[in-house]
Design an enzyme around this catalytic site. Structure first.
Site, mmCIF file in Angstrom:
data_model
loop_
_atom_site.group_PDB
_atom_site.id
_atom_site.type_symbol
_atom_site.label_atom_id
_atom_site.label_comp_id
_atom_site.label_asym_id
_atom_site.label_seq_id
_atom_site.Cartn_x
_atom_site.Cartn_y
_atom_site.Cartn_z
ATOM 1 N N LYS A 13 62.929 37.357 48.132
ATOM 2 C CA LYS A 13 62.491 37.727 46.578
ATOM 3 C C LYS A 13 63.040 35.916 46.177
ATOM 4 C CE LYS A 13 62.105 42.492 45.171
ATOM 5 N NZ LYS A 13 62.622 43.113 44.461
ATOM 6 N N TYR A 53 52.840 44.200 41.366
ATOM 7 C CA TYR A 53 53.314 45.414 40.727
ATOM 8 C C TYR A 53 53.003 46.261 39.415
ATOM 9 C CZ TYR A 53 57.349 43.144 43.072
ATOM 10 O OH TYR A 53 58.716 42.871 44.084
ATOM 11 N N PHE A 61 60.637 46.693 32.182
ATOM 12 C CA PHE A 61 61.296 45.766 33.570
ATOM 13 C C PHE A 61 60.671 44.888 33.298
ATOM 14 C CE2 PHE A 61 61.287 49.035 36.036
ATOM 15 C CZ PHE A 61 60.673 48.815 37.026
ATOM 16 N N ARG A 89 63.516 49.951 54.508
ATOM 17 C CA ARG A 89 63.927 50.427 53.449
ATOM 18 C C ARG A 89 65.591 50.688 53.254
ATOM 19 N NH1 ARG A 89 61.170 49.801 48.422
ATOM 20 N NH2 ARG A 89 62.583 51.581 47.296
ATOM 21 N N THR A 95 67.265 50.119 45.853
ATOM 22 C CA THR A 95 67.394 49.477 44.414
ATOM 23 C C THR A 95 68.950 49.736 43.897
ATOM 24 O OG1 THR A 95 65.430 50.596 44.375
ATOM 25 C CG2 THR A 95 65.756 49.413 42.134
ATOM 26 N N ARG A 106 70.636 44.430 50.484
ATOM 27 C CA ARG A 106 71.353 44.598 49.432
ATOM 28 C C ARG A 106 72.689 44.985 48.631
ATOM 29 N NH1 ARG A 106 65.415 47.837 46.743
ATOM 30 N NH2 ARG A 106 64.668 45.873 46.187
ATOM 31 N N ASN A 116 67.375 41.014 43.365
ATOM 32 C CA ASN A 116 67.753 42.001 44.501
ATOM 33 C C ASN A 116 67.196 41.638 46.222
ATOM 34 O OD1 ASN A 116 65.662 43.234 44.531
ATOM 35 N ND2 ASN A 116 66.091 44.991 43.303
ATOM 36 N N HIS A 119 62.190 42.935 48.463
ATOM 37 C CA HIS A 119 60.946 43.804 48.276
ATOM 38 C C HIS A 119 60.459 44.091 50.273
ATOM 39 C CE1 HIS A 119 57.518 46.298 47.450
ATOM 40 N NE2 HIS A 119 57.136 45.476 48.332
ATOM 41 N N GLU A 130 49.642 46.142 49.607
ATOM 42 C CA GLU A 130 50.352 44.796 49.247
ATOM 43 C C GLU A 130 50.312 43.528 50.837
ATOM 44 O OE1 GLU A 130 54.562 46.103 49.561
ATOM 45 O OE2 GLU A 130 53.795 47.253 47.126
HETATM 46 P P1 DAT Z 1 62.158 48.688 45.217
HETATM 47 O O1 DAT Z 1 62.001 47.224 45.191
HETATM 48 O O2 DAT Z 1 63.907 49.109 45.460
HETATM 49 O O3 DAT Z 1 61.903 49.103 45.845
HETATM 50 P P2 DAT Z 1 61.346 49.538 42.228
HETATM 51 O O4 DAT Z 1 60.053 49.554 43.034
HETATM 52 O O5 DAT Z 1 61.045 50.263 41.809
HETATM 53 O O6 DAT Z 1 62.078 49.242 43.157
HETATM 54 O O7 DAT Z 1 60.950 48.374 41.646
HETATM 55 C C1 DAT Z 1 61.247 47.066 41.686
HETATM 56 C C2 DAT Z 1 61.851 45.847 40.819
HETATM 57 O O8 DAT Z 1 61.653 46.405 39.895
HETATM 58 C C3 DAT Z 1 63.183 46.143 41.713
HETATM 59 O O9 DAT Z 1 63.042 45.970 43.245
HETATM 60 C C4 DAT Z 1 64.029 45.681 40.437
HETATM 61 C C5 DAT Z 1 63.091 45.749 39.294
HETATM 62 N N1 DAT Z 1 63.919 46.957 38.936
HETATM 63 C C6 DAT Z 1 63.380 48.150 38.753
HETATM 64 N N2 DAT Z 1 64.054 49.515 38.377
HETATM 65 C C7 DAT Z 1 64.602 48.193 37.301
HETATM 66 C C8 DAT Z 1 65.698 48.807 35.857
HETATM 67 N N3 DAT Z 1 65.841 49.965 35.942
HETATM 68 N N4 DAT Z 1 65.375 47.057 35.374
HETATM 69 C C9 DAT Z 1 65.498 45.998 35.756
HETATM 70 N N5 DAT Z 1 64.541 45.937 37.000
HETATM 71 C C10 DAT Z 1 64.173 46.124 37.583
HETATM 72 MG MG MG Z 2 58.874 48.586 45.287
#
Ligand code: DAT
Ligand code: MG
Length: 141
Positions: A13, A53, A61, A89, A95, A106, A116, A119, A130
């Site tokens: 990222k 997304y 968020f 993963r 996450t 991470r 973080n 992805h 994706e």
């Molecule tokens: P991951 O990236 O582990 O698959 P995710 O798909 O649930 O996690 O979310 C996508 C991204 O969105 C994640 O990398 C960071 C952001 N994110 C997720 N939950 C969040 C939160 N509660 N507050 C802020 N950013 C968040």
């Molecule tokens: Mg995700």
């Protein structure tokens, strides 16, 4: 039973690029045994970010996430190998920074959820959704 061969989408990222962690991230996946089938640096358009997304649309968020992922260049790659989706993963880490174990990407480099570093697709279906956002089939080897 042997793991099935899968493809997954990995992103370094914009924060990972800004922090000069591109080589580190690629190295970790290569060390784990995955092959790079596609690799490119790009700045994501808002349209592509929203497509990627879409599942998070409406969450608190979401706007911040779109803002962040389009804030600078990222590095996209398709990795291939046994169990690539779930095992990548594990290489990435959880996450939430409190849950990301030391030794994961991470866990070693991120201390907040928003920025973080990396992805990775969370299922084979997500990977299939994706990958075409980032790569033409002819980009992949
Ligand atoms: P991951 O990236 O582990 O698959 P995710 O798909 O649930 O996690 O979310 C996508 C991204 O969105 C994640 O990398 C960071 C952001 N994110 C997720 N939950 C969040 C939160 N509660 N507050 C802020 N950013 C968040
Ligand atoms: Mg995700």
């Amino acid at each position: 039973m042997p793991e099935s061969i899968q493809r997954t989408l990995i992103l370094v990222k914009p924060d990972g690029v800004r922090r000069a962690l591109v080589g580190e991230v690629i190295h970790r996946f290569e060390m784990k045994g995955y092959q790079i089938r596609g690799l490119k640096m790009m700045k994501l358009t808002r349209e592509k970010a929203e497509r990627h997304y879409a599942v998070h649309k409406g969450k608190a968020f979401y706007d911040e996430l779109i803002e962040f992922i389009t804030s600078g260049p990222l590095v996209a790659m398709v990795l291939e190998g046994p169990g690539a989706v779930a095992i990548a993963r594990k290489v990435m880490g959880a996450t939430r920074p409190h849950d990301a174990e030391i030794g994961t990407i991470r866990g070693d480099f991120a201390n907040q959820t928003r920025q973080n570093i990396v992805h990775g697709s969370d299922s084979v279906e997500s990977a299939q959704y994706e990958i075409p956002i980032y790569f033409e089939e002819s980009d992949l080897v």
